[in-house]
Motif scaffolding. Structure first.
Motif: not given
Length: 108
Positions: A37-50, A58-60
């Protein structure tokens, strides 16, 4: 190291550890489902992060259910992210190395 290279073991090392999981440095047991779950959440959000400022787990994760998750699971997610960073799975460095509180990360 790739995510597929992680060796999950059966959780018989402790009384409360059941099923497959990962023993992290410091003797922390994290169930396989939490690592995934942690890997899925981070890799999904990673390209969108500024990256104007460092990010915490939490923010990642950018998880709308973050506050509803048990505190132990949120801590486990943070430990998983640190594992991913130290193993080179995420190209990040620790921005506040050695300080107490939430770890913050920035791009390498």
């Amino acid at each position: 190291m790739m995510f597929e290279d992680i060796k999950f073991t059966e959780g018989r090392l402790r009384a409360r550890a059941r099923g497959p999981g990962l023993m992290l440095p410091g003797g922390y047991w994290v169930p396989k489902t939490d690592v995934e779950t942690a890997w899925r959440l981070v890799t999904t959000a990673f390209p969108k992060l500024t990256w104007e400022k460092p990010h915490t787990a939490k923010t990642m994760c950018q998880d709308p259910l973050w506050a509803d998750r048990p505190k132990g699971q949120r801590i486990a997610f943070g430990r998983c992210i640190r594992f991913f960073v130290t193993r080179g799975m995420l190209r990040l460095t620790e921005a506040n190395h050695g300080s107490s509180g939430s770890r913050k990360y920035r791009p390498e």
